[in-house]
Each structure stands twice: as structure tokens, then as C-alpha cells.
Design an enzyme around this catalytic site. Structure first.
Site, mmCIF file in Angstrom:
data_model
loop_
_atom_site.group_PDB
_atom_site.id
_atom_site.type_symbol
_atom_site.label_atom_id
_atom_site.label_comp_id
_atom_site.label_asym_id
_atom_site.label_seq_id
_atom_site.Cartn_x
_atom_site.Cartn_y
_atom_site.Cartn_z
ATOM 1 N N ARG A 221 105.966 115.749 -35.049
ATOM 2 C CA ARG A 221 107.234 115.180 -34.604
ATOM 3 C C ARG A 221 107.836 116.072 -33.522
ATOM 4 O O ARG A 221 107.707 117.307 -33.568
ATOM 5 C CB ARG A 221 108.224 115.083 -35.772
ATOM 6 C CG ARG A 221 107.933 113.956 -36.763
ATOM 7 C CD ARG A 221 108.156 112.579 -36.154
ATOM 8 N NE ARG A 221 107.910 111.487 -37.066
ATOM 9 C CZ ARG A 221 106.735 110.831 -37.181
ATOM 10 N NH1 ARG A 221 105.701 111.164 -36.438
ATOM 11 N NH2 ARG A 221 106.632 109.815 -38.020
ATOM 12 N N HIS A 269 102.879 109.594 -28.124
ATOM 13 C CA HIS A 269 102.962 109.368 -29.581
ATOM 14 C C HIS A 269 101.864 108.397 -30.031
ATOM 15 O O HIS A 269 102.147 107.340 -30.624
ATOM 16 C CB HIS A 269 104.351 108.852 -29.975
ATOM 17 C CG HIS A 269 104.646 109.046 -31.436
ATOM 18 N ND1 HIS A 269 105.870 109.358 -31.951
ATOM 19 C CD2 HIS A 269 103.820 108.969 -32.527
ATOM 20 C CE1 HIS A 269 105.818 109.446 -33.270
ATOM 21 N NE2 HIS A 269 104.560 109.209 -33.651
HETATM 22 P P1 NDP Z 1 101.795 114.900 -46.084
HETATM 23 O O1 NDP Z 1 103.116 114.592 -46.684
HETATM 24 O O2 NDP Z 1 100.566 114.378 -46.747
HETATM 25 O O3 NDP Z 1 101.600 116.484 -45.960
HETATM 26 C C1 NDP Z 1 102.595 117.333 -45.494
HETATM 27 C C2 NDP Z 1 102.095 118.766 -45.503
HETATM 28 O O4 NDP Z 1 103.083 119.600 -44.920
HETATM 29 C C3 NDP Z 1 101.830 119.294 -46.916
HETATM 30 O O5 NDP Z 1 100.693 120.097 -46.945
HETATM 31 C C4 NDP Z 1 103.079 120.127 -47.192
HETATM 32 O O6 NDP Z 1 102.871 121.210 -48.103
HETATM 33 C C5 NDP Z 1 103.353 120.685 -45.812
HETATM 34 N N1 NDP Z 1 104.752 121.116 -45.725
HETATM 35 C C6 NDP Z 1 105.869 120.365 -45.891
HETATM 36 N N2 NDP Z 1 106.964 121.133 -45.760
HETATM 37 C C7 NDP Z 1 106.522 122.392 -45.537
HETATM 38 C C8 NDP Z 1 107.167 123.644 -45.359
HETATM 39 N N3 NDP Z 1 108.506 123.759 -45.380
HETATM 40 N N4 NDP Z 1 106.398 124.735 -45.155
HETATM 41 C C9 NDP Z 1 105.056 124.632 -45.132
HETATM 42 N N5 NDP Z 1 104.377 123.483 -45.320
HETATM 43 C C10 NDP Z 1 105.106 122.380 -45.521
HETATM 44 O O7 NDP Z 1 101.883 114.392 -44.571
HETATM 45 P P2 NDP Z 1 100.727 113.752 -43.673
HETATM 46 O O8 NDP Z 1 99.585 114.697 -43.608
HETATM 47 O O9 NDP Z 1 100.464 112.360 -44.093
HETATM 48 O O10 NDP Z 1 101.495 113.650 -42.255
HETATM 49 C C11 NDP Z 1 102.051 114.784 -41.637
HETATM 50 C C12 NDP Z 1 102.958 114.341 -40.500
HETATM 51 O O11 NDP Z 1 102.188 113.900 -39.390
HETATM 52 C C13 NDP Z 1 103.860 113.145 -40.801
HETATM 53 O O12 NDP Z 1 104.997 113.532 -41.538
HETATM 54 C C14 NDP Z 1 104.213 112.643 -39.426
HETATM 55 O O13 NDP Z 1 105.406 113.231 -38.979
HETATM 56 C C15 NDP Z 1 103.039 113.110 -38.557
HETATM 57 N N6 NDP Z 1 102.272 111.986 -38.006
HETATM 58 C C16 NDP Z 1 102.186 111.843 -36.649
HETATM 59 C C17 NDP Z 1 101.440 110.840 -36.104
HETATM 60 C C18 NDP Z 1 101.296 110.699 -34.629
HETATM 61 O O14 NDP Z 1 100.709 109.735 -34.157
HETATM 62 N N7 NDP Z 1 101.780 111.648 -33.840
HETATM 63 C C19 NDP Z 1 100.716 109.878 -36.939
HETATM 64 C C20 NDP Z 1 100.852 110.115 -38.344
HETATM 65 C C21 NDP Z 1 101.612 111.139 -38.852
HETATM 66 P P3 NDP Z 1 102.449 120.945 -49.638
HETATM 67 O O15 NDP Z 1 101.026 120.438 -49.568
HETATM 68 O O16 NDP Z 1 102.524 122.275 -50.254
HETATM 69 O O17 NDP Z 1 103.397 119.937 -50.185
HETATM 70 C C1 OXD Z 2 103.407 108.162 -38.273
HETATM 71 C C2 OXD Z 2 103.412 108.086 -36.807
HETATM 72 O O1 OXD Z 2 104.243 108.870 -38.838
HETATM 73 O O2 OXD Z 2 102.736 107.208 -36.239
HETATM 74 O O3 OXD Z 2 102.547 107.514 -38.893
HETATM 75 O O4 OXD Z 2 104.036 108.914 -36.159
#
Ligand code: NDP
Ligand code: OXD
Length: 306
Positions: A221, A269
Site C-alpha cells: 500500500r 497498482h
Molecule cells: P495477510 O493478512 O495474509 O498477511 C499479513 C502479514 O503481515 C502477516 O505475516 C502479518 O504477521 C504481517 N504483519 C501485519 N502487521 C505487522 C506488523 N505490525 N509487524 C510485522 N508484520 C506484520 O496479507 P496478504 O499476504 O494477503 O496481503 C498483504 C497485503 O498485500 C495486503 O494487505 C494488501 O495491502 C497488499 N496487496 C497488494 C496488491 C497489489 O496489487 N499491489 C494485491 C494484493 C494485496 P503475522 O503473520 O504474524 O500475523
Molecule cells: C488487494 C489489491 O488488496 O489489489 O487485493 O490491492
């Protein structure tokens, strides 16, 4: 109901009709009687919509990221919020990251600059194992990306909130684990959710702990990066390059200086894009589970924000 102020609804309506044939799928703004609406699939929803649906049972996010939805004051605390888990999102993300890691590792920006000068010159090439990639966020996307890179012999570490074990990946966690993770990272990849804790994480303090010449890839993001501090680090040479898929303001305004920065690669994006057909199947399966009293996949912990 499908509700997005930015997405073309046609493919979504068709996919939801096919996956949920027994349901009346509506598309905002043609809401009909608001009391009829039990499920809503959202992406950048119009402001004020959620508060008008008294019989809402589940809110589904069209994206894996739920920032902007999780703290929507109109989404009652008892209504589950579900993030998108269609499998193509994972493949799209690891492929995006792998492409950009290989592009930097194989020094393509330098070869592109040489080509512009018609210069024929071989640059040193290091093995994959000498390239230290660090993935911030080891969730569905981060863990799959780390695993793929490790399978290709890159030296991969990950950082998450809680401890993880991933074969072939050195896992760090929490504030205490961040310093060691950053200091060993040549290519930093952000796959974190945007929360109060992670906002602005790609700023001067984090970047200063990366080795000089490191690269940043942000596919999570725009709120994760502090744009002026990132640009300052690029201009000083502390960072050698950045690939940015996400921005504080999207679309990135045409006059924004990042467009023209010689060390920045911009994509709009698109790191990973939710497929309507696969997403509708995912939503339909969760609706079935919800109605059968089974746990749904991907329910957001609203206290954590992801
Ligand atoms: P998940 O919810 O599956 O995983 C999030 C990860 O981030 C977990 O490992 C979590 O730790 C870690 N995390 C959260 N908060 C913290 C913190 N404060 N400190 C350290 N680690 C932290 O998310 P996804 O993998 O599904 O997606 C990740 C992000 O990717 C989405 O939220 C979205 O914003 C972005 N995205 C972007 C896209 C694009 O096209 N640009 C497409 C899809 C997604 P823990 O495992 O310990 O809970
Ligand atoms: C998502 C994205 O969060 O596309 O899936 O950014």
C-alpha cells in the site's frame, strides 16, 4: 450486492450470478430495498453505503487488503469482514516480485541505460545466493513469495508480527527482529497490510538500516512509504532503486515527481489483480459456509486491522 465506486461492475455481476444462481445479485447504485441486502462485496465503496444496510450479515473485500474497510465506522462490529483469498492473487504477487527481483539482480536498469548510450559492456554478475531478499509480511502473499524466491536459491529472510517457520527462509518477527532483518537485506519487499503499526514503515529510519545500495519494492500500500524520505534516500544513493506499485494518491497525479525519477519504476497498482470468476467462487463458498454455520476463510481480525 457488488459495490465499488471505481470498478467496472459488468464482469463482477456476471461472475456472481454464475457462482450464486439462487441469489439476486444487485449492483450499486441499484440497491433496491436496502433491507434485502445480506452480503456485500466491496472495493473502494461509496461513502455512507454500509450504514444503510440494516440486514447485512457479511462484508467481503474484493481485495486482500482491507485498509479503509476495517475501520469504517459504518461497518457494525458484529459483522464479519472477509478478505479476498482467491488463489490467483497469490500467483500474481509472487510473479510480480520475482520479476522485479530478477530485474535488479540481473542489473537490467543498468543494461537499459547502457543500451540508451549504445554501450556494449559486461557487468559483474553474482549468484542468486549472494542476493539477500527481505520480505516484510509473511502472510498468504509474503510466505508464497518468500518460498518461491528461496526455491530459486536467493538468500531470503522474512519479517512478521508473530513467529513463523518457513523452510529455506530465515524468519524474524516483531520490533526486536526488525533491525537484524533490515541490516542483512539488499532487496526489501513490502507485503504488509496497511495498519496503524505499519503506516509509514518505509521511511528514513527503516531505510537507514538497509545496506547502502539496497533496493525497495513496495507492492502493498502507498501508505507504507514516506515518499519524500524514500526520494531523499534514492537521491543520496543510499537506495539504488525502487519499484513502486502503490501510492498515497492513486492514480498517481500526472505532475507527481516520482513519474520522472530515474531510479524509480512505477506500475499502476497491478502487482496482483483479483479475478472476478475466481473471486465469485471464493465468495460463494464462504456464503455456503456462513449459512451452514461453518467458519469462513479469510475473516479479518478487526482488532489487528488485517
Ligand atoms: P495477510 O493478512 O495474509 O498477511 C499479513 C502479514 O503481515 C502477516 O505475516 C502479518 O504477521 C504481517 N504483519 C501485519 N502487521 C505487522 C506488523 N505490525 N509487524 C510485522 N508484520 C506484520 O496479507 P496478504 O499476504 O494477503 O496481503 C498483504 C497485503 O498485500 C495486503 O494487505 C494488501 O495491502 C497488499 N496487496 C497488494 C496488491 C497489489 O496489487 N499491489 C494485491 C494484493 C494485496 P503475522 O503473520 O504474524 O500475523
Ligand atoms: C488487494 C489489491 O488488496 O489489489 O487485493 O490491492
Amino acid at each position: 450486492m457488488f459495490a465499488s465506486a471505481t470498478r467496472e461492475p459488468g464482469p463482477w455481476k456476471a461472475a456472481l450470478d454464475a457462482a450464486l444462481p439462487a441469489y439476486d445479485v444487485r449492483v450499486w447504485p441499484e440497491v433496491g430495498a436496502p433491507d434485502d441486502v445480506r452480503y456485500v462485496l466491496l472495493w473502494k465503496p461509496p461513502a455512507g453505503l454500509l450504514g444503510t444496510l440494516p440486514n447485512l450479515e457479511v462484508a467481503f473485500s474484493l481485495g486482500a487488503g482491507v485498509d479503509g474497510l476495517v475501520d469504517d465506522p459504518e461497518l457494525p462490529p458484529g459483522i464479519p469482514l472477509v478478505k479476498m483469498g482467491e488463489p490467483g492473487l497469490v500467483e500474481g504477487m509472487w510473479a510480480y516480485v520475482l520479476y522485479h527481483v530478477l530485474r535488479y539482480h540481473r542489473r537490467m536498469p543498468e543494461y537499459e541505460a547502457q543500451q540508451a548510450r549504445r554501450e556494449w559492456r559486461e557487468l559483474d554478475q553474482r549468484p542468486h545466493r549472494a542476493c539477500r531478499v527481505g520480505i516484510m509480511g509473511l502472510g498468504r502473499l509474503g510466505a508464497a513469495t518468500a518460498t518461491r524466491l528461496a526455491a530459486l536459491d536467493f538468500d531470503v529472510a522474512g519479517w512478521s508480527r508473530s513467529p513463523h517457520r518457513i523452510e529455506g527462509v530465515t524468519c524474524h518477527h516483531g520490533d526486536a527482529g526488525l533491525d537484524a532483518f533490515l541490516r542483512r537485506t539488499d532487496i526489501l519487499v513490502c507485503l504488509l497490510p496497511l495498519t496503524e503499526q505499519t503506516r509509514g514503515i518505509i521511511g528514513a529510519r527503516t531505510i537507514a538500516r538497509l545496506p547502502r545500495g539496497a533496493v525497495v519494492i513496495n507492492a502493498a500500500r502507498g501508505g507504507h512509504q514516506v515518499e519524500d524520505e524514500l526520494v531523499a534516500a534514492l537521491d543520496s544513493g543510499h537506495l539504488s532503486a525502487a519499484t513502486l506499485d502503490v501510492f498515497a494518491t492513486e492514480p498517481l497525479p500526472a505532475a507527481h515527481p516520482l513519474w520522472a525519477h530515474p531510479r524509480v519504476t512505477i506500475t499502476p497498482h497491478v502487482a496482483s489483480i483479483t479475478d472476478p470468476v475466481a473471486a465469485a467462487l471464493e465468495v460463494a463458498e464462504n456464503v455456503r459456509r456462513h449459512e451452514a454455520g461453518e467458519p469462513m476463510a479469510g475473516v479479518v481480525d478487526r482488532s489487528l486491522g488485517y
